[in-house]
Design an enzyme around this catalytic site. Structure first.
Site, PDB file in Angstrom:
ATOM      1  N   ASN A 486      35.431  36.311  48.076  1.00 13.80           N
ATOM      2  CA  ASN A 486      34.655  36.429  46.843  1.00 13.80           C
ATOM      3  C   ASN A 486      35.330  37.442  45.928  1.00 13.80           C
ATOM      4  O   ASN A 486      35.155  38.646  46.071  1.00 13.80           O
ATOM      5  CB  ASN A 486      33.228  36.857  47.165  1.00 13.80           C
ATOM      6  CG  ASN A 486      32.314  36.755  45.967  1.00 13.80           C
ATOM      7  OD1 ASN A 486      32.754  36.907  44.834  1.00 13.80           O
ATOM      8  ND2 ASN A 486      31.051  36.509  46.220  1.00 13.80           N
ATOM      9  N   ASP A 487      36.093  36.926  44.983  1.00 18.66           N
ATOM     10  CA  ASP A 487      36.854  37.770  44.057  1.00 18.66           C
ATOM     11  C   ASP A 487      35.963  38.712  43.268  1.00 18.66           C
ATOM     12  O   ASP A 487      36.447  39.647  42.629  1.00 18.66           O
ATOM     13  CB  ASP A 487      37.586  36.883  43.048  1.00 18.66           C
ATOM     14  CG  ASP A 487      39.004  36.580  43.468  1.00 18.66           C
ATOM     15  OD1 ASP A 487      39.578  37.373  44.224  1.00 18.66           O
ATOM     16  OD2 ASP A 487      39.530  35.545  43.035  1.00 18.66           O
ATOM     17  N   CYS A 488      34.698  38.427  43.254  1.00 17.48           N
ATOM     18  CA  CYS A 488      33.777  39.176  42.406  1.00 17.48           C
ATOM     19  C   CYS A 488      32.937  40.193  43.165  1.00 17.48           C
ATOM     20  O   CYS A 488      32.086  40.851  42.574  1.00 17.48           O
ATOM     21  CB  CYS A 488      32.880  38.206  41.658  1.00 17.48           C
ATOM     22  SG  CYS A 488      33.838  37.112  40.625  1.00 17.48           S
ATOM     23  N   ASN A 490      33.376  43.335  44.225  1.00 17.88           N
ATOM     24  CA  ASN A 490      34.386  44.389  44.054  1.00 17.88           C
ATOM     25  C   ASN A 490      33.756  45.719  44.415  1.00 17.88           C
ATOM     26  O   ASN A 490      33.189  46.408  43.575  1.00 17.88           O
ATOM     27  CB  ASN A 490      34.888  44.395  42.611  1.00 17.88           C
ATOM     28  CG  ASN A 490      35.154  42.991  42.096  1.00 17.88           C
ATOM     29  OD1 ASN A 490      34.520  42.530  41.151  1.00 17.88           O
ATOM     30  ND2 ASN A 490      36.074  42.301  42.738  1.00 17.88           N
ATOM     31  N   GLN A 503      39.121  42.963  39.261  1.00 12.54           N
ATOM     32  CA  GLN A 503      39.951  42.717  40.445  1.00 12.54           C
ATOM     33  C   GLN A 503      41.018  43.782  40.666  1.00 12.54           C
ATOM     34  O   GLN A 503      41.379  44.071  41.789  1.00 12.54           O
ATOM     35  CB  GLN A 503      40.616  41.345  40.350  1.00 12.54           C
ATOM     36  CG  GLN A 503      39.769  40.224  40.907  1.00 12.54           C
ATOM     37  CD  GLN A 503      38.823  39.670  39.847  1.00 12.54           C
ATOM     38  OE1 GLN A 503      39.217  39.464  38.711  1.00 12.54           O
ATOM     39  NE2 GLN A 503      37.589  39.459  40.222  1.00 12.54           N
TER      40      GLN A 503
END
Ligand code: GLC
Ligand code: GLC
Length: 817
Positions: A486-488, A490, A503
Site C-alpha cells: 500500500n503505497d499510501c 506512509n 512516498q
C-alpha cells in the site's frame, strides 16, 4: 445502460456510440512501438518509453476529453461539408458509428452523408510503425468528390519537456517533406539519431507541417482552416509546433471503394550515417525508405494484419476455458489475458489515467505483472526478471522503479519500500513453475547495474530474504520503510507541507513502524524460496528459510492477530493500525489476504474466521473495500491513505488489485461459492450492464471502484494499468478453475461454485497440450477425487511435466462426492 457489446467469436468489443462516459481505449503494439487509441481515435504513440520517445502529442485532462489523436477528416468538395469519420474531433453527427477494439488493433467505422469510412489501426509485428488503413465507400447514387485530410501533432520526444519548456521548444521544431513523406526531425541535427515519419499511399494534393497554419489562429481540431477551405497550405514547420497532415483528393463513382494507407513510424539511423550526403543536414533515408514502401502496399498490410491475428491466436491459446459462466470465459480466454499483456508492457506508465511521464516500471508491480503474463511469452518474462533484478540493491532492497529505456533504477524515487524485494522471489517462482527453466537461477546478474557486481540470480533471492530479517522492528515484525504494498500507508512520512511526496518524504527514522502485511509476504516468499532451495540441493538452507518463516508466523500470531482478523501494521508510536482498538481503519484487506495466502490460519480455523470478518466488514455488492471505517480526516501519522476522501483509492475504495487475495484465500479454505461470487462482483464483463455507473471500459479491469463511503459508490476509475489484471487472471485460472502451475507439473485443484456441473480447460504447458475436463456431478466446491490421464487413473492431483507428445493429453478430473 450498455454502450456496446462483446463479440467473443472475433475477440472484439464493439462500441456502438461514440460518446462513451469516458474514452474507452485500446493499445496498439506489443513489442517496442506502442500506441494508445480511444474509441474516437484519440491517443498517442511512442517508442519504448512513453516519456522519453513520445512521437505524438496528447492533451491529458482536457475539455472536451481526449484531445490529440490519429485524426482523419472527410470533406465533400461540392457541399463543402466536412466531418471526422471517428466522430472526434469535429463531433459531427454520424448516421452510423462502430468502433471495434480487438487484439492489438482498433477499427473505427462510420457513415455520414452516404459516405462510409472504415479505418483499421494497428502495429505490424516486428516493426516500429503503425498503419492506418482507411477504406472509403461512396453509397450515393452519384459520383462523390471528396478530400481526405490526415492529422497528427508531433511531440518533441521528451513528453515532460514538451509540455513545459516552451521557451526552447517553440524554436527547435524541424521537418523534411520528401516524395510526399513528412519527416519529423526535431533535434536530429544535434544529439538524436532518431526521427518520425508520416507517409501516405496516394499522390498528395497538398500537405501541412505547421500546426497553427493547418488549424488557423484561435481554431482547434474541430475546424481546421485547411479542411474548411478544402486545401492544404503546404506549410513547412520551423519552430512552433510540427504537425503532419496530408491532403488527398478522392473521387468515387457510385458504389466505388478506395483504400488509402497512412504509415506513422519511428526510425533510427546509425550515428555515423545520420545524414545524406554526409556533410549535409538532410536525413539519410536509405534504411527507412524500404520500410515505408513496404507498408504503403495494401498486400503487405493485409499480410501483416493476418500475422498479428495469428500471433494472438497463439498467445491466447495457452489457456482456454469453457465454463458455465460467460463472463469468466470471456475474461480468461480473451480480455483479461490481453490486459495482462498491456500491464506487462506498460507497467503503470501510459493510459488515460497515467500520463506516461511520471512512472517507470515498478519493481513490485512488474514482478506481480508476471503472474498473468509468464505463460504467454516466457522468454520476455525471463528478460524482465533479469532486468529487474539487475536494479536490485546490494542490500537486497530495490529501486522502487526503473526506466524501461535505460533499464536503470530511478534515483529520484529511490528505495526503502520494504515489501519490494519479496515480489522478486514470487516472480521468479512463477517463471520457473511455468517453464521448468531452473537455469535462470544461475544467470549472473549485476546489483545496482554495476559492472563487476554480478552474482547468480539465486543470490539475489537470498538477499531479498535477508533484507527483511535485517530490518525487524520492536515487535519482531518487518519495518515498513516508506510503504509496503500500500503505497499510501506512509507511516514514517509525517508530512505537513503541501505538495510533498508522501512516498519519498520520510521525516522519521523508521525504526518503529512495522507491517504485518510484509510479515505475511515474507512467510509466503520464504516458503517459495525454501522449495527452490531444496531443488537446488540446498536442504539445510531450505530448513533455515522454513524455520524463519515459522518464527515470523509466531510473531504474527502474537502481535499481528486481533481476535477476529489480522492487524495491518504498527505506527511510529507503536500503536496498531487495522485493529478493533482503532477508531477508524479497524480492519484492512491486505493483511487478511496475504497472511492466509501464506498459509497462516488454515489449520486452526483462523483463516475462516478472518474471511468471515472480511465478508462482514469489507465486502460490498461492488467488491471488497480496502478498509473500514474509512478515514474521515487527515492523519499525519498515516500519510497519503488518509488524504483521499472516504471511499476513494486506498482510503476504503474497492482497490481491485487485492480483491483476488481474498478470493484466493477463500479457495484455500474451500469456499468456491464465495470465491466466485467475489470474482464476479468486480468482473468488468459482468458489470457491463451497469455501464452508466461503472463508466470505465467493460472489457478490462480498473484499479479502483469507488467504495461504499463515496457518493459515487460503484464507479470505476483508472482502467487498464493495474495489478488487478494479473492477480485476477492468476486467481481465476490457477485458483478457482484451479489449473495451477507447480514446480513439478500442472496441479489440478478447482474450487468452484457448487452449482457448476463442470468445465473444460485447454492448457499448453512445457511443450504439451492438456485438455482437462473437470466433472462435478454431486455439486461439490472442491476436492479432486479421481484423476484420469489418457484413460489411466493416477494418484494425487498433479500432472507431472513430461516430454512433448504429438497428441493432446486428455485429462478427466472428478470432484469428490
Ligand atoms: C498502485 C501501485 C502499486 C501499489 C498500489 C497500492 O497500484 O502501482 O505498486 O501496490 O497502488 O498502493
Ligand atoms: C499514489 C496512488 C497509489 C499509487 C502511488 C504510486 O499514491 O494513490 O495508488 O500506488 O501513487 O506512486
Amino acid at each position: 445502460m450498455r454502450y456496446g457489446h462483446f463479440d467473443d467469436q472475433n475477440r472484439e468489443y464493439i462500441i456502438s456510440q461514440p460518446d462513451t462516459p469516458l474514452p474507452w481505449i485500446n493499445y496498439l503494439g506489443c513489442e517496442s512501438y506502442f500506441g494508445l487509441i480511444s474509441n474516437t481515435a484519440g491517443g498517442y504513440s511512442f517508442y519504448r518509453d512513453a516519456r522519453l520517445r513520445r512521437l505524438s502529442r496528447y492533451r491529458y485532462n482536457n475539455a472536451p476529453f481526449d484531445v490529440g489523436g490519429r485524426y482523419l477528416y472527410l470533406r465533400d468538395n461540392e457541399t463543402e461539408k466536412f466531418w471526422s469519420p471517428s466522430w472526434q474531433p469535429t463531433r459531427t453527427k454520424l448516421d452510423k458509428y462502430e468502433c471495434r477494439h480487438g487484439m492489438g488493433y482498433t477499427i473505427i467505422g462510420s457513415t455520414a452523408n452516404k459516405i462510409e469510412a472504415q479505418t483499421t489501426y494497428f502495429v505490424p509485428l516486428g516493426e516500429t510503425l503503425e498503419i492506418w488503413k482507411c477504406k472509403i465507400t461512396n453509397h450515393r447514387k452519384k459520383p462523390a468528390k471528396l478530400s481526405l485530410f490526415s492529422s497528427i501533432e508531433f511531440c518533441l520526444w521528451d513528453a515532460q519537456d514538451d509540455s513545459t519548456n516552451f521557451q526552447r521548444n517553440f524554436s527547435t521544431g524541424q521537418v523534411e517533406i520528401v516524395d510526399g513523406v513528412i519527416y519529423h526531425k526535431t533535434e536530429y541535427r544535434e544529439r538524436r539519431n532518431h526521427f518520425a515519419y508520416f507517409a501516405c499511399s496516394e499522390k498528395l494534393a497538398g500537405y501541412d507541417t505547421q500546426r497553427d497554419t493547418f488549424l488557423g489562429a484561435y481554431r482547434s481540431w474541430d475546424n481546421p482552416a485547411a479542411v474548411e477551405r478544402g486545401k492544404s497550405f503546404n506549410s513547412v514547420a520551423c519552430g512552433w509546433a510540427p504537425h503532419g497532415s496530408h491532403h488527398v483528393k478522392v473521387n468515387l463513382k457510385p458504389g466505388q471503394t478506395k483504400e488509402i494507407i497512412f504509415v506513422l513510424g519511428y526510425h533510427e539511423n546509425a550515428g555515423d550515417k545520420k545524414f545524406s550526403p554526409p556533410d549535409s543536414q538532410t536525413i539519410n533515408k536509405t534504411t527507412v525508405k524500404p520500410v515505408i514502401t513496404k507498408y504503403l502496399d495494401g498486400k503487405n498490410v493485409v499480410a501483416a494484419f493476418q500475422k498479428l491475428k495469428e500471433n494472438w491466436d497463439n498467445l491466447l491459446g495457452t489457456y482456454q476455458v469453457t465454463s458455465p459462466d460467460i463472463h469468466a470465459n470471456r475474461m480468461v480466454n480473451i480480455w483479461n489475458a490481453y490486459q495482462c499483456m498491456a500491464t506487462f508492457n506498460m507497467s503503470r506508465s501510459a493510459s488515460f489515467y497515467e500520463s506516461g511521464i511520471g512512472r517507470g516500471l515498478g519493481f513490485r508491480d512488474s514482478n506481480q505483472d508476471l503472474l498473468g503474463f509468464v505463460h504467454m511469452v516466457p522468454s520476455r518474462a525471463r528478460e524482465r526478471i533479469l532486468d529487474l533484478s539487475a536494479t536490485q540493491l546490494k542490500s537486497g532492497g530495490a529501486f522502487h522503479q526503473y526506466q524501461p529505456l535505460t533499464k536503470r533504477g530511478n534515483h529520484e524515487l529511490g528505495s526503502n519500500f520494504n515489501d519490494d524485494p519479496h515480489w522478486l522471489i514470487l516472480g521468479v517462482g512463477a517463471y520457473i513453475k511455468e517453464t521448468g527453466d531452473w537455469g535462470i537461477l544461475d544467470e549472473q546478474v549485476q546489483f545496482e547495474n554495476e559492472p563487476g557486481s554480478e552474482q547468480p540470480l539465486y543470490e539475489h533471492l537470498r538477499r531479498s530474504f535477508n533484507y527483511t530479517l535485517e530490518r525487524l522492528g520492536p515487535h519482531g515484525l518487518p519495518l515498513i520503510g516508506r510503504a509496503d504494498w500500500n503505497d499510501c500507508l506512509n507511516l514514517n512520512c509525517f508530512s505537513d507541507t503541501p505538495g510533498q511526496s508522501f512516498q519519498t518524504t520520510t521525516n522519521k527514522e523508521g525504526k518503529v513502524a512495522e507491517s504485518v502485511f510484509i510479515a505475511g509476504l515474507f512467510v509466503l516468499a520464504s516458503k517459495e524460496l525454501a522449495t527452490i532451495a531444496v531443488k537446488r540441493g540446498l536442504p539445510d538452507e531450505a530448513k533455515y528459510y522454513l524455520a524463519e518463516a515459522a518464527k515470523m508466523e509466531k510473531v504474527i500470531y502474537k502481535h499481528g492477530w486481533d481476535g477476529e482478523w489480522f492487524i495491518r501494521a504498527y505506527n511510529d508510536f507503536g500503536q496498531p493500525i487495522g485493529s478493533k482498538v482503532c477508531k477508524e481503519g479497524k480492519i484492512f484487506i491486505e493483511s487478511q489476504g496475504m497472511c492466509i495466502m501464506a498459509g497462516i490460519g488454515l489449520d486452526d480455523g483462523k483463516a475462516k474466521l478472518t474471511l468471515d470478518s472480511v465478508n462482514k466488514h469489507l465486502a460490498t455488492k461492488h467488491g471488497i473495500v480496502l478498509q473500514q471505517p474509512a478515514f474521515t480526516k487527515y492523519y499525519i501519522e498515516m500519510g497519503e491513505i488518509s488524504s483521499y476522501p472516504p471511499g476513494y483509492k486506498e482510503n476504503a475504495g474497492i482497490f481491485c488489485h487485492n480483491n483476488p487475495w481474498i478470493i484466493i484465500a477463500e479457495t484455500m479454505v474451500g469456499n468456491g461459492n464465495r470465491a466466485f461470487d467475489y470474482y464476479t462482483r468486480i468482473n468488468p464483463s459482468a458489470r457491463e450492464k451497469i455501464g452508466d455507473l461503472h463508466r470505465c471500459e467493460p472489457y478490462v479491469y480498473a484499479q479502483m471502484i469507488a467504495g461504499k463511503d463515496a457518493p459515487t459508490f460503484g464507479e470505476a476509475k483508472n482502467s487498464w494499468l493495474t495489478g488487478t489484471a494479473a492477480w485476477n487472471y492468476f486467481t481465476i485460472t490457477q485458483w478457482i478453475l484451479g489449473i495451477r502451475t507447480g514446480f513439478d507439473g500442472l496441479i489440478v485443484d478447482p474450487v468452484i461454485p457448487a452449482k457448476w456441473k463442470g468445465f473444460t480447460v485447454t492448457r499448453k504447458f512445457r511443450g504439451n497440450t492438456y485438455v482437462i475436463e473437470v466433472k462435478n456431478p454431486n455439486g461439490q466446491q472442491r476436492g479432486v477425487k479421481k484423476l484420469v490421464v489418457d484413460g489411466r487413473e493416477i494418484a494425487g492431483n498433479v500432472l507431472p511435466a513430461c516430454a512433448p507428445q504429438a497428441e493432446p493429453i486428455r485429462v478427466v478430473a472428478v470432484l469428490e462426492g
